[in-house]
Write an enzyme that holds these catalytic residues in place. Structure first.
Site, PDB file in Angstrom:
ATOM      1  N   LYS A  32       0.857  -1.179   0.000  1.00 46.11           N
ATOM      2  CA  LYS A  32       0.000   0.000   0.000  1.00 46.11           C
ATOM      3  C   LYS A  32       0.897   1.234   0.000  1.00 46.11           C
ATOM      4  O   LYS A  32       1.917   1.269   0.689  1.00 46.11           O
ATOM      5  CB  LYS A  32      -0.898  -0.021   1.236  1.00 46.11           C
ATOM      6  N   SER A 107      -9.330   1.418   2.494  1.00 51.28           N
ATOM      7  CA  SER A 107      -8.416   2.225   1.706  1.00 51.28           C
ATOM      8  C   SER A 107      -7.294   1.411   1.081  1.00 51.28           C
ATOM      9  O   SER A 107      -6.494   1.934   0.317  1.00 51.28           O
ATOM     10  CB  SER A 107      -7.828   3.337   2.585  1.00 51.28           C
ATOM     11  N   SER A 131      -9.674  -1.299   6.810  1.00 43.44           N
ATOM     12  CA  SER A 131      -9.094  -1.031   5.490  1.00 43.44           C
ATOM     13  C   SER A 131      -8.397  -2.217   4.846  1.00 43.44           C
ATOM     14  O   SER A 131      -8.001  -2.131   3.693  1.00 43.44           O
ATOM     15  CB  SER A 131      -8.119   0.140   5.572  1.00 43.44           C
TER      16      SER A 131
END
Length: 181
Positions: A32, A107, A131
């Site tokens: 990420k 996310s 997330s």
């Protein structure tokens, strides 16, 4: 792309020389874009850091590399990892590879999309308020949100330090077990 090719050639040389191989030898893993990674731009999903290239790795990345994983690149993330729909006004929407009219969640949806599209077997996301779990559920993956401090979060954009953690998303439980080791 060039860094991945260099890492793969280095892995081949290590194997061919008879050296001991790490448990994650040759496995491509994406991250990420809120985890600092030496030599790879880390934007935290915002244009304010569009030109930021860290000169060291987050400790978790150092552990992956020590186990001979290959860092495959960064995945799109919501700005500062804040949100659940995967929308990033700077870098675009994280779409579901099974149905691009749907979202991949957020996310950490960029990593979930990459793994579910079979670009690679494992992605590392971050999780403060689901997330990892939401994108995994949206894309048919397994997501592991470990307990706080199980993995070192130094070098990861803080959202709520008493709740933040990082963890993997994969297509199988066995892959989650492997990376957790």
């Amino acid at each position: 792309e060039q860094a991945v090719i260099v890492a793969a050639k280095s892995a081949d040389e290590k194997r061919d020389s008879g050296q001991q191989l790490g448990e994650l030898f040759g496995i491509p893993i994406s991250l990420k874009d809120v985890i600092v990674t030496e030599g790879i731009p880390t934007t935290f999903g915002t244009i304010a850091f569009a030109d930021f290239t860290p000169n060291k790795n987050a400790p978790a990345i150092s552990q992956l590399l020590a186990a001979d994983a290959i860092i495959f690149g960064k995945n799109n993330a919501q700005e500062w990892a804040y949100g659940s729909n995967g929308y990033n006004s700077h870098y675009g929407q994280q779409l579901n590879p099974y149905d691009p009219s749907k979202i991949a969640g957020g996310s950490s949806g960029g990593g979930a999309a990459a793994v579910s599209a079979r670009m690679l077997p494992i992605a590392i996301g971050s999780d403060t308020a689901a997330s990892i779990r939401v994108p995994a559920a949206h894309t048919g993956l397994y997501g592991f949100r470990p307990s706080i401090r199980r993995y070192d979060t130094a070098g990861v954009a803080p959202l709520a330090p008493t709740l933040d953690t990082i963890g993997p998303m994969a297509r199988s439980i066995n892959d989650l077990i492997l990376i957790d080791r």
